[in-house]
Design an enzyme around this catalytic site. Structure first.
Site, mmCIF file in Angstrom:
data_model
loop_
_atom_site.group_PDB
_atom_site.id
_atom_site.type_symbol
_atom_site.label_atom_id
_atom_site.label_comp_id
_atom_site.label_asym_id
_atom_site.label_seq_id
_atom_site.Cartn_x
_atom_site.Cartn_y
_atom_site.Cartn_z
ATOM 1 N N HIS A 160 0.830 -1.209 0.000
ATOM 2 C CA HIS A 160 0.000 0.000 0.000
ATOM 3 C C HIS A 160 0.868 1.263 0.000
ATOM 4 O O HIS A 160 0.478 2.295 0.534
ATOM 5 C CB HIS A 160 -1.010 -0.027 1.154
ATOM 6 N N THR A 161 2.016 1.124 -0.604
ATOM 7 C CA THR A 161 2.894 2.281 -0.818
ATOM 8 C C THR A 161 2.920 2.698 -2.280
ATOM 9 O O THR A 161 3.179 3.855 -2.589
ATOM 10 C CB THR A 161 4.339 1.931 -0.398
ATOM 11 N N GLY B 56 -6.261 -15.432 -6.644
ATOM 12 C CA GLY B 56 -6.755 -14.855 -5.407
ATOM 13 C C GLY B 56 -5.807 -15.017 -4.233
ATOM 14 O O GLY B 56 -6.119 -14.609 -3.116
ATOM 15 N N ALA B 57 -4.636 -15.597 -4.479
ATOM 16 C CA ALA B 57 -3.673 -15.772 -3.394
ATOM 17 C C ALA B 57 -2.805 -14.530 -3.229
ATOM 18 O O ALA B 57 -1.922 -14.497 -2.388
ATOM 19 C CB ALA B 57 -2.799 -16.986 -3.657
ATOM 20 N N GLY B 58 -3.053 -13.530 -4.064
ATOM 21 C CA GLY B 58 -2.264 -12.302 -3.970
ATOM 22 C C GLY B 58 -0.931 -12.420 -4.684
ATOM 23 O O GLY B 58 0.017 -11.724 -4.345
ATOM 24 N N SER C 281 -3.346 -11.561 -12.242
ATOM 25 C CA SER C 281 -3.902 -10.603 -13.202
ATOM 26 C C SER C 281 -2.791 -9.823 -13.905
ATOM 27 O O SER C 281 -2.832 -9.660 -15.134
ATOM 28 C CB SER C 281 -4.887 -9.661 -12.518
ATOM 29 N N GLU D 245 -6.398 -2.212 -15.666
ATOM 30 C CA GLU D 245 -7.040 -2.480 -14.363
ATOM 31 C C GLU D 245 -7.804 -1.262 -13.870
ATOM 32 O O GLU D 245 -8.928 -1.357 -13.395
ATOM 33 C CB GLU D 245 -5.994 -2.849 -13.310
ATOM 34 N N ASP E 191 2.743 -4.329 -9.150
ATOM 35 C CA ASP E 191 2.618 -5.697 -9.652
ATOM 36 C C ASP E 191 3.125 -5.804 -11.087
ATOM 37 O O ASP E 191 3.881 -6.707 -11.441
ATOM 38 C CB ASP E 191 1.150 -6.152 -9.621
ATOM 39 N N TYR F 250 -10.010 -1.547 -0.571
ATOM 40 C CA TYR F 250 -8.811 -1.024 -1.256
ATOM 41 C C TYR F 250 -9.034 0.421 -1.683
ATOM 42 O O TYR F 250 -8.202 1.293 -1.446
ATOM 43 C CB TYR F 250 -8.488 -1.909 -2.462
HETATM 44 C C1 GLA Z 1 -2.449 -4.927 -4.901
HETATM 45 C C2 GLA Z 1 -2.293 -3.849 -5.967
HETATM 46 C C3 GLA Z 1 -0.907 -3.209 -5.924
HETATM 47 C C4 GLA Z 1 -0.552 -2.763 -4.516
HETATM 48 C C5 GLA Z 1 -0.819 -3.882 -3.522
HETATM 49 C C6 GLA Z 1 -0.593 -3.443 -2.099
HETATM 50 O O1 GLA Z 1 -1.595 -5.995 -5.182
HETATM 51 O O2 GLA Z 1 -2.498 -4.413 -7.241
HETATM 52 O O3 GLA Z 1 -0.849 -2.134 -6.827
HETATM 53 O O4 GLA Z 1 -1.239 -1.599 -4.178
HETATM 54 O O5 GLA Z 1 -2.142 -4.380 -3.625
HETATM 55 O O6 GLA Z 1 0.742 -3.145 -1.908
#
Ligand code: GLA
Length: 402
Positions: free
Chosen positions: A48-49, A144-146, A150, A182, A194, A243
């Site tokens: 979240h930076t 969905g596991a982060g 995508s 996105e 990402d 988010y």
């Molecule tokens: C998701 C978003 C990224 C980033 C992270 C948190 O993965 O796609 O852009 O903001 O959350 O760091």
């Protein structure tokens, strides 16, 4: 106490390349002209930076998605994924501005493809030539596991499209296209971390990323550290979720502080006059940027104590100040941080569900025991992946002239 156990679910997955190419033939009746591989990513620290012009330390991983593609002579696009084998069909002309509501009719994975194609071919700024295509996707990335399946898909489409329209492959431009897809088509207001990690990853390295100007340096990940992804099994969509609320909080804080972005704040004292909730959000961003600097330096110096402290502090900050963790991530991070062999662990990515990332001493973590303890608390299909830093999106194969 801890028995070195073969890590669960860590065997190298079967290459998705053959599966994607075979699916293109079986589902759409065409041979692949272009095959692209595109990795997922995990973020070691700095969450979240990115949308606050901040710092992050992601790495592309050796779990990847493969796109097999053949161009067409008309403007139709046909897509199929091995997940369900269903063929989706649309025309590029459908992807004009003003029909965004059409997105709701499509399964979410196809909207990332639409967004990128629209970016490149429907609203071209480089004279790129619209052309339809047939494509099949196979993936060893859990959704969905982060792990940014995508972004992996967006960059794969961008790489394949560059072959079709004959333009120079520019990974940074493709990363920007992916983010805009996105933001503007799928409708999630994500940052650029990402896509840059997926586009520019390098084997054996993490990327110390500065999202203010989209620059980075590659930082070696020591051989004697394993990168573990501890998937909680909890799934929460970021679309229309908290988010966006967090982004708005940051924008609100920025407006009240009279700065260009939270990156411009170094001194926590500057946050003193903010309302308490906004102060906590901003404090996370300011302190997280500093922790990214600390972890990048600690990786270079092999300072495991610094790594551990910063990763734990990052999780606490995301839990208490930014409030994006949730019970599953908190349980997994707490368990990991008390498991012998693990150096440090924290949630990774957007949060709410998804995964914890951990750095660990190879062979020293009793993964079975850790997962069993997690499942005593949450009845979810948790699993642990050992991942290795990998190269960014690349061509596997181009057949003939396409
Ligand atoms: C998701 C978003 C990224 C980033 C992270 C948190 O993965 O796609 O852009 O903001 O959350 O760091």
């Amino acid at each position: 106490m801890s028995t070195p156990a073969p890590a669960r679910a860590t065997a190298a997955p079967a290459p998705a390349t053959g599966r994607a190419a075979a699916l293109l033939v079986s589902a759409l009746g065409v041979d692949a002209a272009v095959v692209v591989r595109s990795p997922g990513r995990v973020n070691l620290i700095g969450d979240h930076t990115d949308y606050n012009d901040g710092l992050a330390l992601p790495l592309a991983i050796d779990r990847e998605l493969v796109l097999a593609m053949a161009p067409r002579d008309d403007d139709r696009v046909r897509l199929v994924s091995e997940r369900d084998g269903v063929v989706h069909d649309f025309a590029l002309a459908d992807l004009v501005s003003g029909v965004v509501e059409a997105v709701a009719r499509w399964p979410s994975w196809t909207t990332y493809v639409q967004g990128v194609l629209r970016q490149r071919w429907v609203e071209p700024d480089d004279g790129a030539r619209p052309r339809g295509l047939d494509a099949a996707v196979a993936s060893d990335l859990p959704e969905g596991a982060g792990l940014s399946s995508s972004a992996a898909l967006e960059l794969a489409v961008g790489r394949a499209a560059a072959v079709v329209d004959g333009t120079h492959w520019d990974p940074s431009a493709a990363a920007r296209d992916g983010r805009r897809a996105e933001n503007e088509w799928v409708g999630v207001a994500t940052g650029i971390m990402d896509q840059l990690a997926v586009a520019h990853g390098r084997a054996a390295h993490a990327m110390a990323l500065d999202c203010r100007d989209a620059t980075w340096t590659h930082v070696p990940v020591p051989d004697d550290l394993d990168v573990l992804v501890l998937d909680t099994g909890a799934r929460r969509s970021l679309v229309g979720s908290a988010y966006d609320d967090r982004r708005h909080d940051c924008e609100d804080a920025v407006a009240r502080l009279g700065v260009a972005s939270l990156r411009d704040v170094d001194d926590l004292a500057a946050l003193a006059d903010l309302p308490a909730a906004l102060r906590a959000r901003a404090r996370h961003v300011v302190t997280e940027n500093e922790r990214v600097r600390v972890v990048a330096a600690a990786l270079r110096a092999g300072d495991l104590a610094e790594l551990a402290t910063a990763m734990r502090a990052s999780h606490a900050s995301l839990r208490d100040d930014y409030e994006v963790t949730g019970p599953e991530l908190d349980t997994m991070a707490a368990l990991a941080n008390e498991t012998p062999g693990i150096v440090g662990a924290r949630m990774t990515g957007g949060g709410f569900g998804g995964a914890v990332v951990a750095l660990a001493h190879p062979g020293e973590v009793d993964v079975e025991e850790m997962v069993a303890r997690y499942r005593e608390v949450h009845d979810l299909p948790a699993e642990v992946l050992v991942v290795r830093p990998a190269d960014g999106t690349s061509l596997v194969d181009v057949v003939g002239s396409g």
